[in-house]
Scaffold this active site. Sequence first.
Site, PDB file in Angstrom:
ATOM      1  N   CYS A  91       0.714  -1.220   0.254  1.00 54.82           N
ATOM      2  CA  CYS A  91       0.209  -0.040  -0.086  1.00 54.82           C
ATOM      3  C   CYS A  91       0.733   1.325  -0.044  1.00 54.82           C
ATOM      4  CB  CYS A  91      -0.977   0.094   1.093  1.00 54.82           C
ATOM      5  SG  CYS A  91      -0.181   0.309   2.647  1.00 54.82           S
TER       6      CYS A  91
ATOM      7  N   CYS B  31       3.208   1.678   3.016  1.00 54.43           N
ATOM      8  CA  CYS B  31       4.359   0.978   2.938  1.00 54.43           C
ATOM      9  C   CYS B  31       5.478   1.530   2.152  1.00 54.43           C
ATOM     10  CB  CYS B  31       3.978  -0.595   2.358  1.00 54.43           C
ATOM     11  SG  CYS B  31       2.765  -1.530   3.311  1.00 54.43           S
TER      12      CYS B  31
ATOM     13  N   ASP C  10      -4.517  -0.505 -31.489  1.00 58.08           N
ATOM     14  CA  ASP C  10      -3.602  -1.071 -32.335  1.00 58.08           C
ATOM     15  C   ASP C  10      -4.434  -1.412 -33.615  1.00 58.08           C
ATOM     16  OD1 ASP C  10      -1.195  -2.706 -33.107  1.00 58.08           O
ATOM     17  OD2 ASP C  10      -2.194  -4.503 -32.644  1.00 58.08           O
TER      18      ASP C  10
ATOM     19  N   ASP D 206      -2.712  -6.259 -28.899  1.00 63.44           N
ATOM     20  CA  ASP D 206      -2.763  -7.274 -28.675  1.00 63.44           C
ATOM     21  C   ASP D 206      -1.194  -8.082 -28.810  1.00 63.44           C
ATOM     22  OD1 ASP D 206      -2.478  -6.935 -31.645  1.00 63.44           O
ATOM     23  OD2 ASP D 206      -2.678  -9.087 -31.897  1.00 63.44           O
TER      24      ASP D 206
ATOM     25  N   ASP E 259       2.741  -4.352 -27.968  1.00 64.70           N
ATOM     26  CA  ASP E 259       1.944  -3.366 -27.414  1.00 64.70           C
ATOM     27  C   ASP E 259       1.910  -3.595 -25.937  1.00 64.70           C
ATOM     28  OD1 ASP E 259       0.820  -2.708 -30.025  1.00 64.70           O
ATOM     29  OD2 ASP E 259      -0.513  -4.639 -29.915  1.00 64.70           O
TER      30      ASP E 259
END
Length: 767
Positions: A50, A53, A456, A640, A644
Amino acid sequence: MSCCAAGTEGTLEMERAAHALPSSEELRLSSRDLGDGLYQTELSVPGVHCGACIATIEKSLKSRPDVERARVNLSTKRVSIVWKAKVGQIVTDPVDIVRTVFASGYEAHLFAAATDGDEALRNKLMLAVAVAGFAASNIMLLSVSVWSGADAATRDMFHWLSAAIAAPAIIYAGRFFFVSAWNGLRHGRVNMDVPISLAVILAYSMSLWETVHHGEQAWFDASVTLLFLLLIGRTLDHVMRDRARSAITGLARLSPRGAMVVMADGGREYRPLADIAIGDRLSVGAGERVPVDSIVVSGVSDSDFSIVNGESAAVRVQKGDALQAGILNLTGGLTLEASALARDSFLAEIVRLMEAAEGGKAGYRRIADRAAEIYAPAVHLLAFGAFLFWGLYGGDWKHALLVAVAVLIITCPCALGLAVPVVQVVAAGRLFKAGIMVKDGSAMERLAEIDCAAFDKTGTLTLGRPRFINRSGVDPGHMQIAASLGSHSRHPLSEALYRSVGSVAVTFDDVREIPGSGIEAKTSAGIYRLGSRSFAGNGTTAPEGRMSSRSEVVLSLDYAVLETFQFEDALRPGVEQALADFALKKIPVTILSGDRPEVVAKLATRLCVRDWKANLKPADKAGFCVEAQRSGHRLLMVGDGINDAPALSAAHVSMAPATAADIGRQAADFVFMHDSLEAVPLAIRASRKAGRLIRENFAIAIIYNGLAVPLALSGIATPLIAAIAMSTSSIIVVLNALRLNSLGSHLPVPKGAPTPNVAPRTARLAS
């Protein structure tokens, strides 16, 4: 839910003794020399979950004079430290830097991408949830008999049975909270596990006291139920974070473990990737991936560059061509010369791009984590104040302690903690029914905020599968010959040609594939060739005016062209409807592609998209996403390919089809299983409704606390009533989240929608 509210930061504290500090030599060897006396070291910090931390570790490291800068990556649980080799005349010992991390309360060791520890922790959490749930249900059954007016002997027996069930359950399921609370206190921090631990221990201790003294009331059910509900939120949070970190592991699996090195005397030796030096000669066979960035020394082959540019078409490589790490060699053997070390290669650069992007995603939880830092001491002060008030002014210290315990329980942030993850889980389940996988629960929150989108081309707007488009004008006999030759090749266009026929009616005995060129078959009729025009026609060039936006394969007999087969990538179903929906919502769209400008321009014109970019490398796509973020936009990236992946990580939120490369799916926040691109606007609808429900849940939690806390402070609410009230608020939050199931999966096609990309801010994004 905040990690501190769920006992995250100290979960591995019990296992710390099993880990030794790395040596100075190990740390120096694993560090990158940045020049000017600066080194960069990467450490794993498994206890980080978190913003609190992150702040603790970064603050302790930056306080050292030999640390130039430190950045904690929440997704990968990794801290990157840039340190000085010397401060004045004092030589820096990197072990002292690691000791600083330990001193702040967190385990640290040399970074490794393995997540076995995370999987083991998840299994422990799920088992703890089961134990707490089993104990709570049984204690509740026993409590019903007590509430129904059982006589004193029966009541005492049920109380003792409840104590026997609760004790091992609290010890086993509550160890996450107890260890975290002790770890925080030991290092001078008060986290949310401190009031939780106090409430559970005090509730059990008082219940045991009442049982020993034949009291009428006991609150064993309250203590165990509290643990059960909090552990559910903790487990959901851990699973979501674990999924968000899977992309880096996928890249590590993509890279080969080593390579075959050709020695000066002609001998061969297999070496691990880390041992390959610049200048080493490497042998890469067909079907193998390039291990490090290299230059082709000898050999000719077709190679799959989709990892670099996202395009499925094979590219011919020969002597002098540069190849990036991860490129797949398809048809012929190659001898390469390493031009970079593994840690400086293309794949390593993609990993660094992704990690840099992931580091920026931690901000969405930091506000809640900072609120949790204030919440813990506020709860302690409130409970302690109630204890003093009822003890000093009421004169009944037993009642004062009961009020304090009730305050600790009733102010438990369970409803607040479940407000986000329960909506995420319900929404994820609803989207799953529509074929959309949610990999990171926070992504729905970010998807609801988008104001622009980037797609894309190959494999996203198109299917990434070449389609034979001029079959009607091709001679059937030539088609059979070409399909037969194509069956002997792994080239995407040859495979598409073979698939379009489905069977082979003509067979050849003497067939060979010439890597990077095509296929040749010697027959009694002559030499048949199938491949590029220059190969099949022995140097013939393309006719004037031929469309450059289409791919082609040429069949020839004795170098005389018989037939030309043209291919075009098919549009993904639902593209027009999806882009029309974006236009209706006035969300501008940009196409990002590694393909040639003429191909991208033709597709953009067909889809009425005015903004497009071609010839992009992975870093260019990621840079576009980063620039959009810096300009104040919230960008959705849909892609995809492996190329990318950095852009998917750098965007505000990302989606990928199930047909994407492994690393593309892992880097994305959403994965849609069906071919239709209509899944994208459907996910946006679901995310926006989920966002509304999350805000409603926060409002419910705030109203609950506003009503419940005064009741506890006034002494009206006993620990049992407090536990029931806390549970009721959680149930209301869950029921509200279940309203997401009413979301329809049908996506209406907008009628009369404006053409995509009408918003003027798109031009600013493209600049």
